[in-house]
Design an enzyme around this catalytic site. Structure first.
Site, PDB file in Angstrom:
ATOM      1  CB  CYS A  72      24.723   6.594 -34.997  1.00 30.32           C
ATOM      2  SG  CYS A  72      25.151   8.293 -35.437  1.00 30.32           S
ATOM      3  CB  CYS A 205      12.143  16.471 -41.039  1.00 33.34           C
ATOM      4  SG  CYS A 205      11.788  14.713 -40.852  1.00 33.34           S
TER       5      CYS A 205
HETATM    6 FE1  SF4 Z   1      26.469   8.250 -40.022  1.00 26.02          FE
HETATM    7 FE2  SF4 Z   1      23.954   9.142 -39.975  1.00 26.02          FE
HETATM    8 FE3  SF4 Z   1      24.503   6.530 -39.615  1.00 26.02          FE
HETATM    9 FE4  SF4 Z   1      25.149   8.248 -37.707  1.00 26.02          FE
HETATM   10  S1  SF4 Z   1      23.079   7.776 -38.445  1.00 26.02           S
HETATM   11  S2  SF4 Z   1      26.457   6.620 -38.499  1.00 26.02           S
HETATM   12  S3  SF4 Z   1      25.707  10.030 -38.915  1.00 26.02           S
HETATM   13  S4  SF4 Z   1      24.836   7.706 -41.452  1.00 26.02           S
END
Ligand code: SF4
Ligand code: SAM
Ligand code: DTB
Length: 331
Positions: A72, A205
């Protein structure tokens, strides 16, 4: 559609059941209303289902930080960002430490405790520890929320049986923009987890982030997805990107806070009964912009001086703001 037609359309929605058939054009028309008309309509909708002077306080804790295998682009906790964010990865926290921290959150005035883990998905070997956290925090009289990544059917059932009240899993952005931000799991994966959570009767949510370099159409798409689900998420967090050094989005152009306020207002109009949470980014936008977010229909905040890995306003600062605005924390 001109402004007055849109306002009429909003009035029509006030008289009907909540809608699940929004199209992007209508949403964009709401976004481009004169600011005063938009915020006024949002506040009118807000007052139908919410006390305008009460704000719910949720407190976050990172129960397992960093080293995440997902990529992400906004996240400080991904292990995939080449530059690195300098965050130390931790193991899953002991149950007692989580319960002790929840006790403090309750004493500070929070009514919901949100436990977040930097995982693609929980491992089955961690489930007992997670379920004990849910039970321990519930015993304190707090609502429980977890955000652990994707869930399978069995894990969802286990969390429901332990009494988990809410599961947070954000769709993050529009379906179209999603692949510019995350490549390791799909939009459909996220919708599948949300469907499992809903099917087990856990409150959903789900919201997203603005200020990631997305277009106005993407902001409309980010709201279209939750609003057109079979049931609106009970909570919809709207985050302003916290640009973390070392992430791919560290230098993205800042979004005008008025666009953030507009996003909250449109979310309130589209999902009138949901909790709309003014989430990450409060520290950055300042008090006046936060007040406008409350006027636009935000009914909840993240409380406590830390979000998951980044700072949030201190409790005394928030309480001073509440005092100035005549707001009361929800009991
Ligand atoms: Fe990991 Fe959640 Fe961060 Fe994405 S948002 S990198 S899934 S901790
Ligand atoms: N790992 C789990 C997952 O992604 O499903 C749970 C934790 S994750 C950090 C929860 C949400 O926080 C993300 O989906 C994103 O919407 C939000 N978030 C994370 N980092 C952020 C940032 N830097 N700025 C704003 N919001 C952020
Ligand atoms: C959500 O929508 N925002 C919260 C919560 N759900 C888990 C997390 C915000 C994280 C902000 C960046 C950080 O502190 O790491």
């Amino acid at each position: 559609m001109n402004a007055s037609t849109v306002v009429t359309a909003v009035s029509d929605t006030l008289n009907s059941e909540t809608r699940h058939d929004w199209d992007k054009r209508e949403i964009l028309d709401l976004f481009t209303l004169p600011f005063m008309d938009l915020v006024f309509e949002a506040q009118r909708v807000h007052r139908l289902y919410h006390d305008p002077n009460t704000v719910q306080l949720s407190q976050l804790i990172s129960i397992k930080t960093g080293g995440c295998a997902e990529d992400c682009g906004y996240c400080s906790q991904s292990a995939k960002h080449k530059k690195g964010t300098g965050l130390d990865a931790t193991k899953l926290m002991e149950v007692q430490r989580v319960v002790d921290a929840a006790k403090q959150a309750k004493a500070g005035g929070a009514t919901r405790y949100c436990m977040g883990a930097a995982w693609t998905a929980p491992k089955d070997r961690d489930m007992d520890q997670l379920l004990a956290m849910v039970e321990g925090v519930k015993e304190l009289g707090l609502e429980t929320c977890m955000t652990l990544g994707m869930l399978d059917d069995h894990q969802t059932k286990q969390l429901a049986t332990a009494g988990l009240d809410y599961y947070n899993h954000n769709i993050d952005t529009s379906e179209e923009f999603y692949s510019k931000i995350i490549s390791t799991r799909t939009y459909q994966d996220r919708l599948d987890t949300l469907a499992r959570v809903r099917a087990e009767g856990i409150n959903v949510c789900s919201g997203g982030i603005v200020g990631m370099g997305e277009s106005p159409e993407d902001r409309a798409g980010m709201l279209l997805t939750p609003a057109n689900l079979p049931e609106h998420p009970q909570s919809v967090p709207i985050n302003m990107l916290v640009a973390v050094p070392g992430t791919p989005l560290e230098n993205v152009e800042k979004l005008d806070p008025f666009e953030f306020i507009r996003t909250i207002a449109v979310a309130r109009i589209m999902m009138p009964k949901s909790e709309i949470r003014l989430s990450a980014g409060r520290q950055e936008i300042g008090e006046e912009a936060q007040a406008l977010c409350f006027l636009a229909g935000a009914s909840s905040i993240f409380y406590g001086e830390q979000l998951l890995t980044t700072p949030n306003p201190a409790n005394n600062k928030d309480m001073a703001l509440f005092e100035k605005l005549g707001l009361t924390p929800a009991q």
